[in-house]
Design a protein around this motif. Structure first.
Motif, mmCIF file in Angstrom:
data_model
loop_
_atom_site.group_PDB
_atom_site.id
_atom_site.type_symbol
_atom_site.label_atom_id
_atom_site.label_comp_id
_atom_site.label_asym_id
_atom_site.label_seq_id
_atom_site.Cartn_x
_atom_site.Cartn_y
_atom_site.Cartn_z
ATOM 1 N N ILE A 41 0.778 46.620 -0.979
ATOM 2 C CA ILE A 41 0.890 45.385 -0.540
ATOM 3 C C ILE A 41 1.756 44.203 -1.111
ATOM 4 O O ILE A 41 2.491 43.547 -0.862
ATOM 5 C CB ILE A 41 -0.739 44.596 -0.739
ATOM 6 N N ARG A 55 -1.014 34.908 0.010
ATOM 7 C CA ARG A 55 -1.339 36.469 -0.023
ATOM 8 C C ARG A 55 -1.182 36.824 -1.365
ATOM 9 O O ARG A 55 -2.037 37.501 -1.371
ATOM 10 C CB ARG A 55 0.139 36.924 0.882
ATOM 11 N N LEU A 59 -4.399 38.789 -3.291
ATOM 12 C CA LEU A 59 -4.169 40.184 -3.632
ATOM 13 C C LEU A 59 -4.637 40.214 -5.205
ATOM 14 O O LEU A 59 -5.335 41.358 -5.608
ATOM 15 C CB LEU A 59 -2.844 40.612 -3.556
ATOM 16 N N VAL A 118 -11.737 45.751 1.579
ATOM 17 C CA VAL A 118 -10.957 44.720 2.257
ATOM 18 C C VAL A 118 -9.189 45.210 1.885
ATOM 19 O O VAL A 118 -8.449 45.215 2.555
ATOM 20 C CB VAL A 118 -10.998 43.330 1.826
ATOM 21 N N TRP A 122 -6.338 46.107 4.279
ATOM 22 C CA TRP A 122 -5.058 45.393 4.212
ATOM 23 C C TRP A 122 -3.873 45.880 3.926
ATOM 24 O O TRP A 122 -2.974 45.986 4.518
ATOM 25 C CB TRP A 122 -5.273 44.463 3.039
ATOM 26 N N SER A 123 -3.991 47.142 3.139
ATOM 27 C CA SER A 123 -2.765 47.809 2.821
ATOM 28 C C SER A 123 -2.230 48.885 3.975
ATOM 29 O O SER A 123 -1.338 49.002 4.143
ATOM 30 C CB SER A 123 -3.096 48.947 1.520
#
Length: 131
Positions: A41, A55, A59, A118, A122-123
């Motif tokens: 990410i 973002r 992260l 999550v 997300w990745s």
């Protein structure tokens, strides 16, 4: 009754030792997955590159999910031992307060594991161009 429930199992202390081994195992496996997801990410970055956007803020918060889960799980085990000792010594009030603390640590563990989930999902959604 809390006391009879605890002592119905032959050796709760041995079970907690096995749980610590399980914590170490899942922490090891999830750390590999979480680091890979975090790196995917984040992409190629340097420290202090000034790219503080929404973002990256989330992260960085999700980067603490696995330590939260592991430390909460270990603290839950410690509080379980405290509950066992308090009930054995007939310190009912302290045992019940320790049980509440144990529940708080359980919630921290679940929140941390949800954060790791999550991060992993997300990745998978991030498109990484081939070099």
């Amino acid at each position: 009754n809390l006391e009879t429930g605890i002592f119905q199992f032959a050796s709760p202390r041995v079970a907690l030792l096995f749980d610590v081994a399980l914590i170490a195992t899942y922490a090891y496996v999830l750390s590999w997955l979480a680091v890979r997801a975090f790196a995917r990410i984040a992409g190629l970055r340097r420290a202090g590159d000034g790219a503080e956007d929404f973002r990256m803020t989330w992260l960085n918060r999700l980067g603490w999910a696995l330590p939260l889960a592991v430390f909460s799980d270990v603290a839950e085990n410690v509080m379980t031992l405290v509950v066992i000792q308090c009930i054995s010594a007939n310190w009912q009030l302290l045992g019940k307060l320790s049980a509440v603390a144990m529940s708080v640590f359980t919630a921290g563990n679940l929140i941390g594991l949800l954060g790791v989930l999550v991060l992993l999902i997300w990745s998978l959604a991030v498109h990484v161009p081939k070099p």
